[in-house]
Design an enzyme around this catalytic site. Structure first.
Site, PDB file in Angstrom:
ATOM      1  N   SER A 184       7.049  -9.679  48.848  1.00  0.00           N
ATOM      2  CA  SER A 184       6.469  -9.397  49.872  1.00  0.00           C
ATOM      3  C   SER A 184       6.479  -7.888  50.222  1.00  0.00           C
ATOM      4  O   SER A 184       7.712  -7.226  49.992  1.00  0.00           O
ATOM      5  CB  SER A 184       6.900  -9.991  51.112  1.00  0.00           C
ATOM      6  OG  SER A 184       6.593  -9.551  52.102  1.00  0.00           O
TER       7      SER A 184
ATOM      8  N   TYR B 256      14.037 -14.314  56.143  1.00  0.00           N
ATOM      9  CA  TYR B 256      13.049 -14.488  55.016  1.00  0.00           C
ATOM     10  C   TYR B 256      12.828 -13.263  54.401  1.00  0.00           C
ATOM     11  O   TYR B 256      12.822 -13.189  52.993  1.00  0.00           O
ATOM     12  CB  TYR B 256      11.690 -14.651  55.790  1.00  0.00           C
ATOM     13  CG  TYR B 256      10.345 -14.671  55.093  1.00  0.00           C
ATOM     14  CD1 TYR B 256      10.049 -15.694  54.024  1.00  0.00           C
ATOM     15  CD2 TYR B 256       9.661 -13.433  55.059  1.00  0.00           C
ATOM     16  CE1 TYR B 256       8.896 -15.455  53.099  1.00  0.00           C
ATOM     17  CE2 TYR B 256       8.463 -13.412  54.117  1.00  0.00           C
ATOM     18  CZ  TYR B 256       8.172 -14.321  53.267  1.00  0.00           C
ATOM     19  OH  TYR B 256       7.127 -14.182  52.558  1.00  0.00           O
TER      20      TYR B 256
ATOM     21  N   LYS C 114      13.514 -12.554  49.934  1.00  0.00           N
ATOM     22  CA  LYS C 114      12.658 -12.089  49.165  1.00  0.00           C
ATOM     23  C   LYS C 114      13.375 -11.016  48.118  1.00  0.00           C
ATOM     24  O   LYS C 114      13.193 -10.864  46.930  1.00  0.00           O
ATOM     25  CB  LYS C 114      11.444 -11.485  49.331  1.00  0.00           C
ATOM     26  CG  LYS C 114      10.438 -12.641  50.214  1.00  0.00           C
ATOM     27  CD  LYS C 114       9.738 -13.245  49.098  1.00  0.00           C
ATOM     28  CE  LYS C 114       9.202 -14.542  49.561  1.00  0.00           C
ATOM     29  NZ  LYS C 114       8.651 -15.599  48.757  1.00  0.00           N
TER      30      LYS C 114
HETATM   31  P1  NAD Z   1       2.529 -21.938  51.703  1.00  0.00           P
HETATM   32  O1  NAD Z   1       3.622 -22.825  52.544  1.00  0.00           O
HETATM   33  O2  NAD Z   1       1.122 -22.291  51.889  1.00  0.00           O
HETATM   34  O3  NAD Z   1       2.879 -22.529  50.147  1.00  0.00           O
HETATM   35  C1  NAD Z   1       4.190 -22.673  49.759  1.00  0.00           C
HETATM   36  C2  NAD Z   1       4.019 -23.962  49.035  1.00  0.00           C
HETATM   37  O4  NAD Z   1       5.348 -24.075  48.296  1.00  0.00           O
HETATM   38  C3  NAD Z   1       3.883 -25.151  49.822  1.00  0.00           C
HETATM   39  O5  NAD Z   1       2.815 -26.100  49.237  1.00  0.00           O
HETATM   40  C4  NAD Z   1       5.371 -25.797  50.038  1.00  0.00           C
HETATM   41  O6  NAD Z   1       5.063 -27.408  50.094  1.00  0.00           O
HETATM   42  C5  NAD Z   1       5.651 -25.469  48.471  1.00  0.00           C
HETATM   43  N1  NAD Z   1       7.274 -25.583  48.782  1.00  0.00           N
HETATM   44  C6  NAD Z   1       8.075 -24.821  49.339  1.00  0.00           C
HETATM   45  N2  NAD Z   1       9.394 -25.143  49.145  1.00  0.00           N
HETATM   46  C7  NAD Z   1       9.479 -25.738  48.105  1.00  0.00           C
HETATM   47  C8  NAD Z   1      10.458 -26.307  47.216  1.00  0.00           C
HETATM   48  N3  NAD Z   1      11.673 -26.327  47.410  1.00  0.00           N
HETATM   49  N4  NAD Z   1      10.011 -27.071  46.055  1.00  0.00           N
HETATM   50  C9  NAD Z   1       8.530 -27.246  45.894  1.00  0.00           C
HETATM   51  N5  NAD Z   1       7.749 -26.799  46.475  1.00  0.00           N
HETATM   52  C10 NAD Z   1       7.982 -26.252  47.570  1.00  0.00           C
HETATM   53  O7  NAD Z   1       2.613 -20.393  51.395  1.00  0.00           O
HETATM   54  P2  NAD Z   1       1.740 -19.413  51.115  1.00  0.00           P
HETATM   55  O8  NAD Z   1       1.248 -18.412  52.050  1.00  0.00           O
HETATM   56  O9  NAD Z   1       0.859 -19.655  49.881  1.00  0.00           O
HETATM   57  O10 NAD Z   1       2.950 -18.194  50.266  1.00  0.00           O
HETATM   58  C11 NAD Z   1       3.411 -18.635  49.040  1.00  0.00           C
HETATM   59  C12 NAD Z   1       4.324 -17.886  48.531  1.00  0.00           C
HETATM   60  O11 NAD Z   1       4.002 -16.318  48.655  1.00  0.00           O
HETATM   61  C13 NAD Z   1       5.684 -17.805  49.344  1.00  0.00           C
HETATM   62  O12 NAD Z   1       6.729 -17.807  48.399  1.00  0.00           O
HETATM   63  C14 NAD Z   1       5.518 -16.784  50.199  1.00  0.00           C
HETATM   64  O13 NAD Z   1       6.976 -16.307  50.836  1.00  0.00           O
HETATM   65  C15 NAD Z   1       4.964 -15.614  49.455  1.00  0.00           C
HETATM   66  N6  NAD Z   1       4.300 -14.789  50.359  1.00  0.00           N
HETATM   67  C16 NAD Z   1       3.143 -15.102  51.417  1.00  0.00           C
HETATM   68  C17 NAD Z   1       2.431 -14.109  52.176  1.00  0.00           C
HETATM   69  C18 NAD Z   1       1.393 -14.514  53.211  1.00  0.00           C
HETATM   70  O14 NAD Z   1       1.248 -13.892  53.918  1.00  0.00           O
HETATM   71  N7  NAD Z   1       1.216 -15.710  53.224  1.00  0.00           N
HETATM   72  C19 NAD Z   1       2.859 -12.834  52.174  1.00  0.00           C
HETATM   73  C20 NAD Z   1       3.876 -12.475  51.139  1.00  0.00           C
HETATM   74  C21 NAD Z   1       4.603 -13.210  50.251  1.00  0.00           C
HETATM   75  C1  UD1 Z   2       4.418 -11.354  58.973  1.00  0.00           C
HETATM   76  C2  UD1 Z   2       5.790 -11.073  58.688  1.00  0.00           C
HETATM   77  C3  UD1 Z   2       6.122 -10.781  57.242  1.00  0.00           C
HETATM   78  C4  UD1 Z   2       5.263 -11.634  56.491  1.00  0.00           C
HETATM   79  C5  UD1 Z   2       3.756 -11.746  56.760  1.00  0.00           C
HETATM   80  C6  UD1 Z   2       2.832 -12.912  56.091  1.00  0.00           C
HETATM   81  C7  UD1 Z   2       6.794 -10.551  60.782  1.00  0.00           C
HETATM   82  C8  UD1 Z   2       7.576  -9.296  61.489  1.00  0.00           C
HETATM   83  N1  UD1 Z   2       6.615 -10.022  59.695  1.00  0.00           N
HETATM   84  O1  UD1 Z   2       3.792 -10.161  58.855  1.00  0.00           O
HETATM   85  O2  UD1 Z   2       7.168 -10.560  56.910  1.00  0.00           O
HETATM   86  O3  UD1 Z   2       5.422 -11.274  54.899  1.00  0.00           O
HETATM   87  O4  UD1 Z   2       3.547 -12.251  57.904  1.00  0.00           O
HETATM   88  O5  UD1 Z   2       3.407 -14.089  56.263  1.00  0.00           O
HETATM   89  O6  UD1 Z   2       6.572 -11.739  61.259  1.00  0.00           O
HETATM   90  N2  UD1 Z   2      -0.413 -10.435  66.072  1.00  0.00           N
HETATM   91  C9  UD1 Z   2      -0.900 -10.417  67.304  1.00  0.00           C
HETATM   92  N3  UD1 Z   2      -1.066 -11.832  67.796  1.00  0.00           N
HETATM   93  C10 UD1 Z   2      -0.825 -13.050  67.238  1.00  0.00           C
HETATM   94  C11 UD1 Z   2      -0.180 -12.755  65.741  1.00  0.00           C
HETATM   95  C12 UD1 Z   2      -0.152 -11.606  65.287  1.00  0.00           C
HETATM   96  O7  UD1 Z   2      -1.260  -9.639  68.109  1.00  0.00           O
HETATM   97  O8  UD1 Z   2      -0.839 -14.165  67.624  1.00  0.00           O
HETATM   98  C13 UD1 Z   2      -0.424  -9.155  65.464  1.00  0.00           C
HETATM   99  C14 UD1 Z   2       1.099  -8.761  64.996  1.00  0.00           C
HETATM  100  O9  UD1 Z   2       1.849  -8.253  65.981  1.00  0.00           O
HETATM  101  C15 UD1 Z   2       0.701  -7.773  63.650  1.00  0.00           C
HETATM  102  C16 UD1 Z   2      -0.530  -8.164  63.113  1.00  0.00           C
HETATM  103  O10 UD1 Z   2      -1.103  -9.045  64.216  1.00  0.00           O
HETATM  104  O11 UD1 Z   2       0.523  -6.713  64.355  1.00  0.00           O
HETATM  105  C17 UD1 Z   2      -0.288  -9.090  62.123  1.00  0.00           C
HETATM  106  O12 UD1 Z   2       0.646 -10.131  62.090  1.00  0.00           O
HETATM  107  P1  UD1 Z   2       0.958 -11.269  61.105  1.00  0.00           P
HETATM  108  O13 UD1 Z   2      -0.232 -11.842  60.621  1.00  0.00           O
HETATM  109  O14 UD1 Z   2       2.094 -12.108  61.797  1.00  0.00           O
HETATM  110  O15 UD1 Z   2       1.742 -10.491  59.855  1.00  0.00           O
HETATM  111  P2  UD1 Z   2       2.885  -9.305  59.975  1.00  0.00           P
HETATM  112  O16 UD1 Z   2       3.462  -9.199  61.013  1.00  0.00           O
HETATM  113  O17 UD1 Z   2       2.338  -8.061  59.300  1.00  0.00           O
END
Ligand code: NAD
Ligand code: UD1
Length: 337
Positions: A124, A149, A153
């Site tokens: 991330s 979190y 990472k």
């Molecule tokens: P998500 O929660 O939708 O998917 C994660 C999946 O992993 C889920 O289906 C969950 O059931 C499974 N899981 C969790 N722990 C497990 C375990 N111990 N064993 C087996 N399965 C397990 O999340 P996502 O948004 O798809 O994110 C996927 C990856 O990307 C994560 O590692 C997350 O941290 C990373 N990531 C996500 C974002 C975002 O904004 N969504 C941003 C940066 C990084």
């Molecule tokens: C957040 C996490 C980041 C993670 C990412 C994806 C924090 C500080 N960071 O990023 O570590 O990788 O999610 O899962 O939580 N916002 C509103 N109202 C809301 C929700 C969000 O105004 O109800 C604003 C937030 O202040 C931010 C922007 O929308 O400025 C995006 O928020 P969000 O989607 O949570 O992502 P990040 O904060 O960038």
């Protein structure tokens, strides 16, 4: 290629499974379903007309992981499984280190024992910390993370780097995602958060569909164009394609790090305005206080992914808005429908 996708029943994993199947790869998904849905996997099969293998297991279960590697010939692993809620990680740090760090450790031990040494890891932009110059570029060192979190990472990135330093046969690709949003253009797959969404896009979508009354914008007094925070939102299908390119382009061993983002900062107000304009649905909002820990603005320098992987984010913000709404309006309760 035979690809093991951990966390493949989740949001980003399921979209990546579609791209893998469409490109002719064989897919084995391991997921414990703590935040994923088996329905997402059936939809992936429906969209692609291909089948996959699903194993319901926890990546921390070494016996189960050894069995997966014994039963399937795996060439590479794309590792999504983990917990991802920032606020929850502050309250339950041990759960985050246990799942994200220990889970990756057990997975890598099982890979090592099976002789599979190719992994693409979901990292991330949060690992850059709060002090990194914007746009974030991969040559900047990891910074100080502000929650467990983010720290989990950064710890996994370091662990995988150490693995490569000790054994040069390993190929590790660290993909640093910016803000993935949107849904599959079919409307059959999308983000389905449990409970109240923490993130902006699913919150907007749930207000639009009537599940929540209004959006609270967390602060409008930031030093940005319109006072609200700016982020680099990218379409989840572009992100999924990024994994495919990382898998197909990287044949050499060693560590490589890539930012996956569009390179554009978009404000919270821009997001609300685009959603309303593209989908012609109202999104009531009010401005509230800042959320602790939010940074004013950051976005990616994604030049390296373009030059070395041939990857660029192709979808527009309007695509992200339209696809989110197609999914949310057809599935108001997510996969529960
Ligand atoms: P998500 O929660 O939708 O998917 C994660 C999946 O992993 C889920 O289906 C969950 O059931 C499974 N899981 C969790 N722990 C497990 C375990 N111990 N064993 C087996 N399965 C397990 O999340 P996502 O948004 O798809 O994110 C996927 C990856 O990307 C994560 O590692 C997350 O941290 C990373 N990531 C996500 C974002 C975002 O904004 N969504 C941003 C940066 C990084
Ligand atoms: C957040 C996490 C980041 C993670 C990412 C994806 C924090 C500080 N960071 O990023 O570590 O990788 O999610 O899962 O939580 N916002 C509103 N109202 C809301 C929700 C969000 O105004 O109800 C604003 C937030 O202040 C931010 C922007 O929308 O400025 C995006 O928020 P969000 O989607 O949570 O992502 P990040 O904060 O960038």
């Amino acid at each position: 290629m035979n690809v093991l996708v951990t966390g493949g029943a989740g949001y980003i994993g399921s979209h990546t499974v579609v791209e893998l199947l469409e490109s002719g790869h064989e897919v084995v998904v391991v997921d414990n379903l703590c935040n994923g849905s088996e329905v997402a996997l059936s939809r992936a099969e429906e969209i692609t007309g291909r089948s996959l293998v699903f194993v319901r297991a926890d990546i921390r279960d070494r016996v189960a992981m050894d069995a997966v590697f014994a039963e399937h010939h795996i060439d590479a692993v794309i590792h999504f499984a983990g917990l991802k809620a920032v606020g929850e990680s502050v309250e339950k740090p041990l759960a985050y280190y246990e799942n994200n760090v220990n889970g990756t450790l057990v997975l890598c031990q099982a890979m090592e024992a099976a002789g599979v040494r190719r992994i693409v890891f979901s990292s991330s932009a949060t690992v850059y910390g709060s002090e990194a110059p914007v746009p974030y570029v991969e040559t900047t060192s990891r910074g100080t993370t502000s929650n467990p979190y983010g720290t989990s990472k950064a710890m996994v990135e370091k662990m995988l780097e150490d693995l490569v330093a000790a054994d040069s046969r390993w190929s590790v690709t660290l993909l640093r995602y910016f803000n993935p949003i949107g849904a599959h253009p079919s409307g059959k797959m999308g983000e389905d958060p449990l409970g109240i969404p923490n993130n902006l896009m699913p919150f907007i979508a749930q207000v639009a569909v009537g599940r929540r009354d209004e959006l609270t914008i967390f602060g409008d007094d930031y030093p940005t164009r319109d006072g609200t925070c700016e982020r680099d939102y990218l379409h989840v299908v572009d992100l999924a394609v990024g994994h495919l390119k990382a898998l197909e382009a990287r044949h050499e061993s060693g560590v490589a790090i890539f930012n996956l983002g569009t390179g554009q900062g978009v404000s919270v107000l821009d997001m609300v305005d685009s959603f309303v304009r593209v989908n012609n649905v109202p999104v009531p909002y009010r401005v509230g206080p800042r959320r602790a820990g939010d940074l004013p603005a950051f976005w990616a320098d994604a030049t390296k992914a373009r030059d070395e992987l041939g990857w660029v984010a192709e979808k527009t913000l309007d695509d992200m808005m339209a696809d989110t709404w197609r999914w949310q309006s057809a599935n108001p309760k997510g996969y529960e429908n």
